[in-house]
Design an enzyme around this catalytic site. Structure first.
Site, PDB file in Angstrom:
ATOM      1  N   GLY A  35       0.814  -1.220   0.000  1.00  0.00           N
ATOM      2  CA  GLY A  35       0.000   0.000   0.000  1.00  0.00           C
ATOM      3  C   GLY A  35       0.845   1.266   0.000  1.00  0.00           C
ATOM      4  O   GLY A  35       0.395   2.326  -0.465  1.00  0.00           O
ATOM      5  N   GLU A  60       2.626  -8.378  -1.712  1.00  0.00           N
ATOM      6  CA  GLU A  60       1.370  -9.003  -1.275  1.00  0.00           C
ATOM      7  C   GLU A  60       1.322 -10.509  -1.523  1.00  0.00           C
ATOM      8  O   GLU A  60       0.746 -11.245  -0.722  1.00  0.00           O
ATOM      9  CB  GLU A  60       0.163  -8.337  -1.971  1.00  0.00           C
ATOM     10  CG  GLU A  60      -0.184  -6.956  -1.440  1.00  0.00           C
ATOM     11  CD  GLU A  60       0.625  -5.850  -2.094  1.00  0.00           C
ATOM     12  OE1 GLU A  60       1.588  -6.140  -2.838  1.00  0.00           O
ATOM     13  OE2 GLU A  60       0.289  -4.672  -1.859  1.00  0.00           O
TER      14      GLU A  60
HETATM   15  N1  COA Z   1       1.759  -3.876   8.796  1.00  0.00           N
HETATM   16  C1  COA Z   1       1.817  -3.906  10.129  1.00  0.00           C
HETATM   17  N2  COA Z   1       2.954  -3.785  10.822  1.00  0.00           N
HETATM   18  C2  COA Z   1       4.087  -3.631  10.112  1.00  0.00           C
HETATM   19  C3  COA Z   1       4.100  -3.607   8.709  1.00  0.00           C
HETATM   20  C4  COA Z   1       2.873  -3.730   8.050  1.00  0.00           C
HETATM   21  N3  COA Z   1       2.761  -3.694   6.729  1.00  0.00           N
HETATM   22  N4  COA Z   1       5.387  -3.464   8.293  1.00  0.00           N
HETATM   23  C5  COA Z   1       6.133  -3.391   9.403  1.00  0.00           C
HETATM   24  N5  COA Z   1       5.352  -3.485  10.501  1.00  0.00           N
HETATM   25  C6  COA Z   1       5.755  -3.450  11.892  1.00  0.00           C
HETATM   26  C7  COA Z   1       6.436  -4.766  12.293  1.00  0.00           C
HETATM   27  O1  COA Z   1       5.475  -5.770  12.604  1.00  0.00           O
HETATM   28  C8  COA Z   1       7.227  -4.303  13.494  1.00  0.00           C
HETATM   29  O2  COA Z   1       6.352  -4.156  14.584  1.00  0.00           O
HETATM   30  P1  COA Z   1       6.820  -4.705  16.053  1.00  0.00           P
HETATM   31  O3  COA Z   1       8.006  -3.842  16.399  1.00  0.00           O
HETATM   32  O4  COA Z   1       5.622  -4.437  16.899  1.00  0.00           O
HETATM   33  O5  COA Z   1       7.165  -6.159  15.854  1.00  0.00           O
HETATM   34  C9  COA Z   1       7.659  -2.879  13.102  1.00  0.00           C
HETATM   35  O6  COA Z   1       6.731  -2.458  12.101  1.00  0.00           O
HETATM   36  C10 COA Z   1       9.061  -2.824  12.528  1.00  0.00           C
HETATM   37  O7  COA Z   1       9.126  -3.723  11.420  1.00  0.00           O
HETATM   38  P2  COA Z   1      10.214  -4.900  11.296  1.00  0.00           P
HETATM   39  O8  COA Z   1       9.639  -5.962  10.409  1.00  0.00           O
HETATM   40  O9  COA Z   1      10.663  -5.336  12.658  1.00  0.00           O
HETATM   41  O10 COA Z   1      11.393  -4.105  10.569  1.00  0.00           O
HETATM   42  P3  COA Z   1      12.542  -4.746   9.662  1.00  0.00           P
HETATM   43  O11 COA Z   1      13.545  -3.650   9.484  1.00  0.00           O
HETATM   44  O12 COA Z   1      13.009  -6.065  10.205  1.00  0.00           O
HETATM   45  O13 COA Z   1      11.855  -5.043   8.242  1.00  0.00           O
HETATM   46  C11 COA Z   1      10.382  -4.589   6.375  1.00  0.00           C
HETATM   47  C12 COA Z   1      11.338  -3.995   7.456  1.00  0.00           C
HETATM   48  C13 COA Z   1       9.736  -3.409   5.679  1.00  0.00           C
HETATM   49  C14 COA Z   1      11.190  -5.413   5.368  1.00  0.00           C
HETATM   50  C15 COA Z   1       9.326  -5.492   7.065  1.00  0.00           C
HETATM   51  O14 COA Z   1       8.744  -4.758   8.117  1.00  0.00           O
HETATM   52  C16 COA Z   1       8.221  -5.972   6.151  1.00  0.00           C
HETATM   53  O15 COA Z   1       8.418  -6.874   5.348  1.00  0.00           O
HETATM   54  N6  COA Z   1       6.997  -5.373   6.294  1.00  0.00           N
HETATM   55  C17 COA Z   1       5.828  -5.819   5.603  1.00  0.00           C
HETATM   56  C18 COA Z   1       5.855  -5.393   4.169  1.00  0.00           C
HETATM   57  C19 COA Z   1       4.622  -5.901   3.468  1.00  0.00           C
HETATM   58  O16 COA Z   1       4.409  -7.097   3.280  1.00  0.00           O
HETATM   59  N7  COA Z   1       3.764  -4.957   3.044  1.00  0.00           N
HETATM   60  C20 COA Z   1       2.591  -5.264   2.289  1.00  0.00           C
HETATM   61  C21 COA Z   1       1.412  -5.376   3.163  1.00  0.00           C
HETATM   62  S1  COA Z   1      -0.044  -5.701   2.200  1.00  0.00           S
END
Ligand code: COA
Length: 263
Positions: free
Chosen positions: A115, A138
């Site tokens: 998003g 996704e």
């Molecule tokens: N929705 C909800 N929470 C999210 C999020 C999302 N799309 N992306 C990150 N967060 C949260 C994590 O759960 C984490 O929360 P916590 O501290 O309570 O555990 C916090 O944000 C930090 O993210 P984290 O994953 O620990 O950081 P990272 O540096 O290890 O990784 C990303 C960064 C962006 C690679 C990883 O967060 C990620 O893959 N996010 C999802 C991306 C995604 O699939 N987006 C599409 C959604 S439809």
């Protein structure tokens, strides 16, 4: 000038005829929950007829993320009806940006995923920092993009590249995004907002009605593809009844790889 309104998930400010929107969920990497979508939509709509505002900049708080996607923790338990409503709200918000009569620039300060990338793509221009990362991951969650990503990505970078991007879920760096035409400019982090302001200051000198008309005319070309948006909303909503969706979101929240079975 219309008085500044307070929102729950975003910060807004008007300065030198530019309206700034900052997504304010830094601890969740500015993930877009439904309240955030609604806040962004209302903020953008609030300046449509404000003659004091001549351009908009949307960015994310902090240095790590523009927006890391829809809020997975929020939608993990949604059913088909809620998933469809979520997609409709995303479409409505991003349409409000796309149809904004003033130029809207996405200042991509870090991750623009799912998003987040869709939000950036709904803006008229994208400027990013060197460490920005883009992706539509996704499929890793057992769903498709739900905020017009399938439509706008193909429009911006072409069908073949869009399909690869959407099916692999790969994350790409700023340079690759620039080569694909996904972003207009890459700048050092400390020049991100200045670069966006520079572009808007140039546009500010042009006739506002001509600018609004340019936006309407270019958008009109793509309107004939409007059916694709409805297909996407229905497809997206239907995933909320699938086992793979439950597995995909659960795996993310449990920080493990997903095991998809195709049902
Ligand atoms: N929705 C909800 N929470 C999210 C999020 C999302 N799309 N992306 C990150 N967060 C949260 C994590 O759960 C984490 O929360 P916590 O501290 O309570 O555990 C916090 O944000 C930090 O993210 P984290 O994953 O620990 O950081 P990272 O540096 O290890 O990784 C990303 C960064 C962006 C690679 C990883 O967060 C990620 O893959 N996010 C999802 C991306 C995604 O699939 N987006 C599409 C959604 S439809």
């Amino acid at each position: 000038m219309i008085a500044e309104i307070m929102y729950q998930t975003i910060l807004t400010e008007t300065k030198n005829q530019i309206f700034y929107i900052t997504i304010d969920r830094e601890d969740k990497l500015n993930a877009l929950n439904i309240q955030t979508l609604t806040d962004i939509k209302n903020a953008v709509l609030s300046i449509y007829h404000d003659h004091e505002v001549r351009g908009v900049i949307i960015t994310g708080r902090g240095t790590k993320a523009f927006a890391a996607g829809a809020d997975i923790a929020e939608f993990a338990n949604f059913n088909v009806e809620e998933g469809t409503r979520m997609s409709e709200e995303g479409h409505a918000t991003l349409r409000a940006i796309d149809n904004c009569p003033k130029p809207v620039i996405a200042a991509v300060n870090g991750f623009a995923l799912g998003g987040g990338n869709e939000l950036a793509m709904s803006c008229h221009i994208r400027v990013c920092v060197e460490k920005a990362r883009f992706g539509q991951p996704e499929v890793n969650l057992g769903i498709t993009p739900g905020y017009a990503g399938t439509q706008r990505l193909a429009q911006l970078i072409g069908k073949g590249r869009a399909l690869e991007f959407l099916m692999t879920g790969d994350m790409i760096d700023a340079q690759t995004a620039y080569q694909l035409g996904l972003v207009n400019h890459i700048v050092p982090a400390d020049q991100l907002i200045t670069k966006c302001e520079e572009i808007l200051n140039k546009i500010k000198n042009k006739a506002p009605m001509a600018i609004a008309s340019v936006i309407r005319c270019v958008n009109a070309y793509y309107e004939k593809r409007a059916d694709g948006n409805n297909v996407e909303i229905n497809e997206f909503g239907n995933f909320f009844g699938s086992e793979d969706f439950i597995e995909g979101t659960k795996a993310f929240l449990e920080k493990r790889p997903a095991n998809f079975r195709g049902n």
